[in-house]
Design a protein around this motif. Structure first.
Motif, PDB file in Angstrom:
ATOM      1  N   VAL A  60      77.075 -56.446  64.739  1.00  7.79           N
ATOM      2  CA  VAL A  60      75.698 -56.362  65.208  1.00  7.79           C
ATOM      3  C   VAL A  60      75.094 -55.085  64.631  1.00  7.79           C
ATOM      4  CG1 VAL A  60      74.178 -56.078  67.202  1.00  7.79           C
ATOM      5  CG2 VAL A  60      76.200 -57.523  67.379  1.00  7.79           C
ATOM      6  N   LYS A  61      74.012 -55.233  63.919  1.00  7.50           N
ATOM      7  CA  LYS A  61      73.234 -54.076  63.469  1.00  7.50           C
ATOM      8  C   LYS A  61      72.136 -53.956  64.501  1.00  7.50           C
ATOM      9  CE  LYS A  61      72.354 -51.363  59.747  1.00  7.50           C
ATOM     10  NZ  LYS A  61      71.307 -50.621  60.417  1.00  7.50           N
ATOM     11  N   TYR A  62      72.218 -52.956  65.391  1.00 10.73           N
ATOM     12  CA  TYR A  62      71.363 -52.955  66.570  1.00 10.73           C
ATOM     13  C   TYR A  62      70.142 -52.057  66.505  1.00 10.73           C
ATOM     14  CZ  TYR A  62      74.675 -49.204  67.661  1.00 10.73           C
ATOM     15  OH  TYR A  62      75.475 -48.109  67.595  1.00 10.73           O
ATOM     16  N   ASP A  63      69.987 -51.273  65.470  1.00  9.55           N
ATOM     17  CA  ASP A  63      68.737 -50.543  65.272  1.00  9.55           C
ATOM     18  C   ASP A  63      68.684 -50.108  63.816  1.00  9.55           C
ATOM     19  OD1 ASP A  63      70.346 -48.317  65.031  1.00  9.55           O
ATOM     20  OD2 ASP A  63      69.761 -47.403  66.909  1.00  9.55           O
ATOM     21  N   ASP A  64      67.769 -49.202  63.503  1.00  9.98           N
ATOM     22  CA  ASP A  64      67.611 -48.801  62.103  1.00  9.98           C
ATOM     23  C   ASP A  64      68.577 -47.703  61.688  1.00  9.98           C
ATOM     24  OD1 ASP A  64      65.609 -50.624  61.680  1.00  9.98           O
ATOM     25  OD2 ASP A  64      64.040 -49.255  62.360  1.00  9.98           O
ATOM     26  N   SER A  65      69.474 -47.321  62.567  1.00 12.35           N
ATOM     27  CA  SER A  65      70.416 -46.255  62.226  1.00 12.35           C
ATOM     28  C   SER A  65      71.537 -46.800  61.348  1.00 12.35           C
ATOM     29  CB  SER A  65      71.009 -45.658  63.504  1.00 12.35           C
ATOM     30  OG  SER A  65      71.906 -46.581  64.073  1.00 12.35           O
ATOM     31  N   ARG A  66      72.500 -45.985  61.094  1.00 10.10           N
ATOM     32  CA  ARG A  66      73.639 -46.393  60.272  1.00 10.10           C
ATOM     33  C   ARG A  66      74.845 -46.683  61.154  1.00 10.10           C
ATOM     34  NH1 ARG A  66      73.599 -44.045  54.505  1.00 10.10           N
ATOM     35  NH2 ARG A  66      71.391 -44.188  54.061  1.00 10.10           N
ATOM     36  N   GLU A  67      74.567 -47.371  62.269  1.00  5.36           N
ATOM     37  CA  GLU A  67      75.616 -47.716  63.228  1.00  5.36           C
ATOM     38  C   GLU A  67      75.663 -49.218  63.413  1.00  5.36           C
ATOM     39  OE1 GLU A  67      74.606 -43.816  65.982  1.00  5.36           O
ATOM     40  OE2 GLU A  67      74.038 -45.805  66.656  1.00  5.36           O
ATOM     41  N   GLY A  68      76.843 -49.689  63.770  1.00  7.76           N
ATOM     42  CA  GLY A  68      76.989 -51.104  64.067  1.00  7.76           C
ATOM     43  C   GLY A  68      77.955 -51.292  65.218  1.00  7.76           C
ATOM     44  N   ALA A  69      77.868 -52.458  65.835  1.00  6.26           N
ATOM     45  CA  ALA A  69      78.757 -52.809  66.942  1.00  6.26           C
ATOM     46  C   ALA A  69      79.610 -54.003  66.522  1.00  6.26           C
ATOM     47  CB  ALA A  69      77.954 -53.155  68.189  1.00  6.26           C
ATOM     48  N   ILE A  70      80.904 -53.907  66.790  1.00  2.00           N
ATOM     49  CA  ILE A  70      81.811 -55.022  66.535  1.00  2.00           C
ATOM     50  C   ILE A  70      81.794 -55.921  67.758  1.00  2.00           C
ATOM     51  CG2 ILE A  70      84.207 -55.716  66.161  1.00  2.00           C
ATOM     52  CD1 ILE A  70      84.617 -53.085  64.690  1.00  2.00           C
ATOM     53  N   ARG A  71      81.632 -57.207  67.497  1.00  2.00           N
ATOM     54  CA  ARG A  71      81.609 -58.187  68.572  1.00  2.00           C
ATOM     55  C   ARG A  71      82.458 -59.385  68.185  1.00  2.00           C
ATOM     56  NH1 ARG A  71      76.590 -58.570  71.355  1.00  2.00           N
ATOM     57  NH2 ARG A  71      76.348 -56.718  72.589  1.00  2.00           N
ATOM     58  N   LYS A  72      82.819 -60.176  69.194  1.00  2.00           N
ATOM     59  CA  LYS A  72      83.391 -61.511  69.003  1.00  2.00           C
ATOM     60  C   LYS A  72      84.641 -61.536  68.124  1.00  2.00           C
ATOM     61  CE  LYS A  72      80.036 -62.723  71.537  1.00  2.00           C
ATOM     62  NZ  LYS A  72      80.267 -62.705  72.966  1.00  2.00           N
ATOM     63  N   MET A  73      85.512 -60.544  68.319  1.00  2.37           N
ATOM     64  CA  MET A  73      86.784 -60.496  67.595  1.00  2.37           C
ATOM     65  C   MET A  73      87.793 -61.320  68.385  1.00  2.37           C
ATOM     66  SD  MET A  73      88.688 -59.345  65.190  1.00  2.37           S
ATOM     67  CE  MET A  73      90.070 -58.389  64.667  1.00  2.37           C
ATOM     68  N   PHE A  74      88.056 -62.530  67.900  1.00  6.38           N
ATOM     69  CA  PHE A  74      88.980 -63.434  68.567  1.00  6.38           C
ATOM     70  C   PHE A  74      89.818 -64.165  67.537  1.00  6.38           C
ATOM     71  CE2 PHE A  74      85.497 -63.056  71.608  1.00  6.38           C
ATOM     72  CZ  PHE A  74      86.195 -62.794  72.779  1.00  6.38           C
ATOM     73  N   PRO A 124      74.481 -52.164  72.245  1.00  7.38           N
ATOM     74  CA  PRO A 124      74.312 -53.296  73.167  1.00  7.38           C
ATOM     75  C   PRO A 124      75.559 -53.534  74.028  1.00  7.38           C
ATOM     76  CG  PRO A 124      74.807 -54.079  70.945  1.00  7.38           C
ATOM     77  CD  PRO A 124      74.747 -52.584  70.868  1.00  7.38           C
ATOM     78  N   VAL A 125      75.585 -52.918  75.188  1.00  4.34           N
ATOM     79  CA  VAL A 125      76.737 -53.025  76.090  1.00  4.34           C
ATOM     80  C   VAL A 125      76.769 -54.421  76.718  1.00  4.34           C
ATOM     81  CG1 VAL A 125      77.822 -52.127  78.187  1.00  4.34           C
ATOM     82  CG2 VAL A 125      76.708 -50.561  76.589  1.00  4.34           C
TER      83      VAL A 125
END
Length: 164
Positions: A70-84, A149-150
């Motif tokens: 998930v790229k959740y804003d304009d920063s250089r951060e991302g969230a890992i999701r749905k690792m199954f 995005p928690v």
């Protein structure tokens, strides 16, 4: 066995929902429903359009694993999701989880992300050990970026600095 990891879109939603809900609800008894995860039916909208990606691992044509960025804003951060990964495809023999994570990290580096974050639940102990073996560090929820995005069920959070 031939393992193929490729970006997937909405046309794989039925298989994605089946894989993920079975693992969450039946294997780990996590009280989460499809209604709690509308992103599973809108993969293009939630992941691809915002600069992230959703990958599927296929074993001889069958979806056996997923991971998403998930790229959740304009920063250089991302969230890992749905690792199954399906139970019978886990472990060091096939390295599917490692291949999925490596694919996401490579994509993140190519797209100039500096930081990856993830949230998970404490009962997924093997998953936490896997992330820690891959240099993720546990952090307190309060130290997450404001835009992260928690998910409601998450109670353990990790961070990986990409450019060190």
């Amino acid at each position: 066995m031939n393992i193929l990891i490729v970006p997937i879109e909405n046309d794989h939603s039925v298989a994605v929902v089946d894989l993920i809900l079975n693992i969450q609800q039946k294997e780990f008894n996590v009280p989460i429903t499809l209604e709690d995860q509308p992103d599973l039916l809108e993969i293009n909208e939630f992941y691809h359009k915002k600069g992230g990606c959703f990958w599927g691992a296929f074993a001889d044509g069958e979806l056996v694993g997923t991971i998403a960025l998930v790229k959740y804003d304009d920063s250089r951060e991302g969230a890992i999701r749905k690792m199954f990964v399906k139970k019978e495809y886990r472990g060091k023999e096939l390295f599917i989880a490692q291949q999925l994570l490596d694919t996401l990290i490579d994509f993140s580096r190519q797209n100039d992300l500096n930081d990856l974050y993830l949230g998970t639940v404490s009962i997924l102990e093997a998953a936490l050990r896997f992330y820690e073996r891959n240099n993720f560090v546990r952090i307190e929820k309060e130290t997450l970026p404001d835009a992260f995005p928690v998910m409601g069920a998450d109670n353990v959070f990790c961070h990986l600095k990409l450019n060190e």
